[in-house]
Design a protein around this motif. Structure first.
Motif, PDB file in Angstrom:
ATOM      1  N   PRO A   1       0.823  -1.205   0.000  1.00  0.00           N
ATOM      2  CA  PRO A   1       0.000   0.000   0.000  1.00  0.00           C
ATOM      3  C   PRO A   1       0.859   1.257   0.000  1.00  0.00           C
ATOM      4  CG  PRO A   1      -0.712  -1.550   1.702  1.00  0.00           C
ATOM      5  CD  PRO A   1       0.581  -2.052   1.175  1.00  0.00           C
ATOM      6  N   ALA A   2       0.354   2.291  -0.642  1.00  0.00           N
ATOM      7  CA  ALA A   2       1.075   3.566  -0.679  1.00  0.00           C
ATOM      8  C   ALA A   2       1.133   4.171   0.713  1.00  0.00           C
ATOM      9  CB  ALA A   2       0.378   4.529  -1.643  1.00  0.00           C
ATOM     10  N   LEU A   3       2.273   4.792   1.039  1.00  0.00           N
ATOM     11  CA  LEU A   3       2.449   5.441   2.322  1.00  0.00           C
ATOM     12  C   LEU A   3       2.128   6.919   2.209  1.00  0.00           C
ATOM     13  CD1 LEU A   3       5.770   3.744   3.400  1.00  0.00           C
ATOM     14  CD2 LEU A   3       3.502   3.299   4.295  1.00  0.00           C
ATOM     15  N   PRO A   4       1.768   7.557   3.297  1.00  0.00           N
ATOM     16  CA  PRO A   4       1.421   8.974   3.255  1.00  0.00           C
ATOM     17  C   PRO A   4       2.577   9.811   2.731  1.00  0.00           C
ATOM     18  CG  PRO A   4       0.849   8.000   5.372  1.00  0.00           C
ATOM     19  CD  PRO A   4       1.641   6.982   4.640  1.00  0.00           C
TER      20      PRO A   4
ATOM     21  N   ALA B   1      11.090   1.990   6.413  1.00  0.00           N
ATOM     22  CA  ALA B   1      10.907   0.716   7.109  1.00  0.00           C
ATOM     23  C   ALA B   1       9.464   0.233   7.101  1.00  0.00           C
ATOM     24  CB  ALA B   1      11.386   0.844   8.554  1.00  0.00           C
ATOM     25  N   ALA B   2       8.518   1.141   6.945  1.00  0.00           N
ATOM     26  CA  ALA B   2       7.102   0.790   7.072  1.00  0.00           C
ATOM     27  C   ALA B   2       6.570   0.177   5.786  1.00  0.00           C
ATOM     28  CB  ALA B   2       6.294   2.025   7.440  1.00  0.00           C
ATOM     29  N   GLU B   3       5.856  -0.921   5.919  1.00  0.00           N
ATOM     30  CA  GLU B   3       5.278  -1.601   4.763  1.00  0.00           C
ATOM     31  C   GLU B   3       3.886  -1.098   4.436  1.00  0.00           C
ATOM     32  OE1 GLU B   3       5.313  -5.661   5.872  1.00  0.00           O
ATOM     33  OE2 GLU B   3       7.501  -5.874   5.736  1.00  0.00           O
ATOM     34  N   SER B   4       3.298  -0.357   5.336  1.00  0.00           N
ATOM     35  CA  SER B   4       1.936   0.119   5.133  1.00  0.00           C
ATOM     36  C   SER B   4       1.698   1.318   6.038  1.00  0.00           C
ATOM     37  CB  SER B   4       0.924  -0.987   5.472  1.00  0.00           C
ATOM     38  OG  SER B   4       0.943  -1.237   6.879  1.00  0.00           O
TER      39      SER B   4
ATOM     40  N   LEU C   1       4.905   2.297  14.252  1.00  0.00           N
ATOM     41  CA  LEU C   1       6.304   2.648  14.497  1.00  0.00           C
ATOM     42  C   LEU C   1       6.426   4.070  15.038  1.00  0.00           C
ATOM     43  CD1 LEU C   1       8.050   1.132  11.337  1.00  0.00           C
ATOM     44  CD2 LEU C   1       8.084   0.231  13.665  1.00  0.00           C
ATOM     45  N   THR C   2       5.646   4.978  14.486  1.00  0.00           N
ATOM     46  CA  THR C   2       5.692   6.365  14.934  1.00  0.00           C
ATOM     47  C   THR C   2       5.220   6.485  16.380  1.00  0.00           C
ATOM     48  OG1 THR C   2       5.287   7.128  12.667  1.00  0.00           O
ATOM     49  CG2 THR C   2       4.929   8.717  14.450  1.00  0.00           C
ATOM     50  N   ASP C   3       4.143   5.804  16.712  1.00  0.00           N
ATOM     51  CA  ASP C   3       3.637   5.827  18.095  1.00  0.00           C
ATOM     52  C   ASP C   3       4.694   5.310  19.064  1.00  0.00           C
ATOM     53  OD1 ASP C   3       1.221   6.849  17.273  1.00  0.00           O
ATOM     54  OD2 ASP C   3       0.151   4.930  17.344  1.00  0.00           O
ATOM     55  N   ARG C   4       5.355   4.233  18.683  1.00  0.00           N
ATOM     56  CA  ARG C   4       6.374   3.651  19.559  1.00  0.00           C
ATOM     57  C   ARG C   4       7.582   4.566  19.692  1.00  0.00           C
ATOM     58  NH1 ARG C   4       7.208  -2.172  17.034  1.00  0.00           N
ATOM     59  NH2 ARG C   4       8.842  -2.295  18.652  1.00  0.00           N
ATOM     60  N   ARG C   5       7.950   5.226  18.608  1.00  0.00           N
ATOM     61  CA  ARG C   5       9.086   6.158  18.683  1.00  0.00           C
ATOM     62  C   ARG C   5       8.739   7.365  19.547  1.00  0.00           C
ATOM     63  NH1 ARG C   5      13.564   7.348  20.031  1.00  0.00           N
ATOM     64  NH2 ARG C   5      14.797   8.892  18.896  1.00  0.00           N
ATOM     65  N   VAL C   6       7.553   7.901  19.364  1.00  0.00           N
ATOM     66  CA  VAL C   6       7.108   9.047  20.157  1.00  0.00           C
ATOM     67  C   VAL C   6       7.042   8.672  21.637  1.00  0.00           C
ATOM     68  CG1 VAL C   6       5.121  10.527  20.621  1.00  0.00           C
ATOM     69  CG2 VAL C   6       5.936  10.229  18.273  1.00  0.00           C
ATOM     70  N   ALA C   7       6.722   7.409  21.914  1.00  0.00           N
ATOM     71  CA  ALA C   7       6.655   6.937  23.303  1.00  0.00           C
ATOM     72  C   ALA C   7       8.035   6.712  23.906  1.00  0.00           C
ATOM     73  CB  ALA C   7       5.839   5.653  23.377  1.00  0.00           C
TER      74      ALA C   7
END
Length: 262
Positions: free
Chosen positions: A3-6, A34-37, A44-50
């Motif tokens: 799927p296309a990423l933002p 790194a993100a496949e979708s 991944l972003t939520d985990r990094r922000v956390a």
């Protein structure tokens, strides 16, 4: 089809920057790659922000121009440790016998393998997760990875035969661990961070052991903070090793090399 990423990188960068990520632009590019979708990117972003380390999310870290696998919970190799690698390469002759203690992911071991072409190469760590990670990184390099405390798991026949011992041992004083960034303090093994009351408890043991495991003329190379240099030099001298200090302002790194006379 993936799927296309933002395409709105700016929103991702802004969110990372707001969370305190100093290199938000670079991190955004790495997360996008790194993100496949979109769903994976959001996770991944939520985990990094956390506060999870970027390297644990990606599964790798860059070190000395190499991509090193880094599993969750394993110490993330720091850029400043490149000075330890450089110092070790400078003092070591051709085809050395090399052991990397407190090896973590094995990043230093891999870098030294590329620089030195050792005739013997081994690594050791007390943390089972680090040992498993190092074994992955060292696969195919004819290097053994031992699980155990410092020199204890090494074959006894190596005693007095090593040309180079390196150790990126923990050197943060116990009381200062609580002041470390959360991504290290909460997500890396405490045994890889806590160096005891003055930060030198493990390094003193490394020095004492190295005096017996090094061949005459061999070297111990360790990383330490600049403020700990005098105390560690005294400890190295007390066991008969001849210390020398290297410091790099750009890397904010200090390495001690210590030669066994002979």
């Amino acid at each position: 089809m993936t799927p296309a990423l933002p395409a709105d990188r700016s929103a991702l960068v802004s969110r990372l920057r707001a969370a305190g990520c100093v290199y938000a632009e670079d991190e955004a590019e790495l997360l996008l790659a790194a993100a496949e979708s979109p769903a994976v990117l959001a996770e991944l972003t939520d985990r990094r922000v956390a506060g999870e380390p970027l390297e644990h999310l990606l599964g790798w870290a860059e070190f000395c121009g190499l991509r090193i696998a880094v599993d969750a919970g394993v110490f993330v190799p720091r850029g400043r440790t490149a000075l330890l690698v450089e110092a070790a390469a400078t003092v070591t002759g051709a085809a050395p016998a090399v052991v990397d203690l407190c090896c973590g992911s094995g990043a230093t071991t891999v870098a030294l393998a590329r620089r030195l072409a050792p005739r013997w190469l081994a690594a050791a760590d007390i943390d089972p997760a680090a040992v498993a990670c190092a074994r992955r990184n060292l696969a195919g390099l004819a290097a053994e990875v031992f699980e155990g405390d410092l020199f204890a798991p090494l074959p006894p026949r190596w005693r007095g035969q090593l040309d180079l011992v390196v150790a990126n041992a923990p050197y943060v004083p116990t009381d200062a661990v609580a002041l470390m960034p959360a991504e290290a303090r909460l997500h890396e093994a405490p045994v890889a961070l806590d160096g005891g009351p003055d930060g030198l408890a493990v390094l003193r043991r490394v020095a004492a052991g190295a005096a017996g495991w090094l061949a005459p003329g061999g070297h111990l190379v360790v990383e330490v903070s600049l403020g700990q240099v005098d105390a560690l030099c005294a400890a190295l001298g007390a066991v008969g090793l001849e210390p020398n200090v290297r410091h790099d302002e750009d890397l904010d790194a200090t390495a001690l090399t210590a030669r066994r006379p002979g």
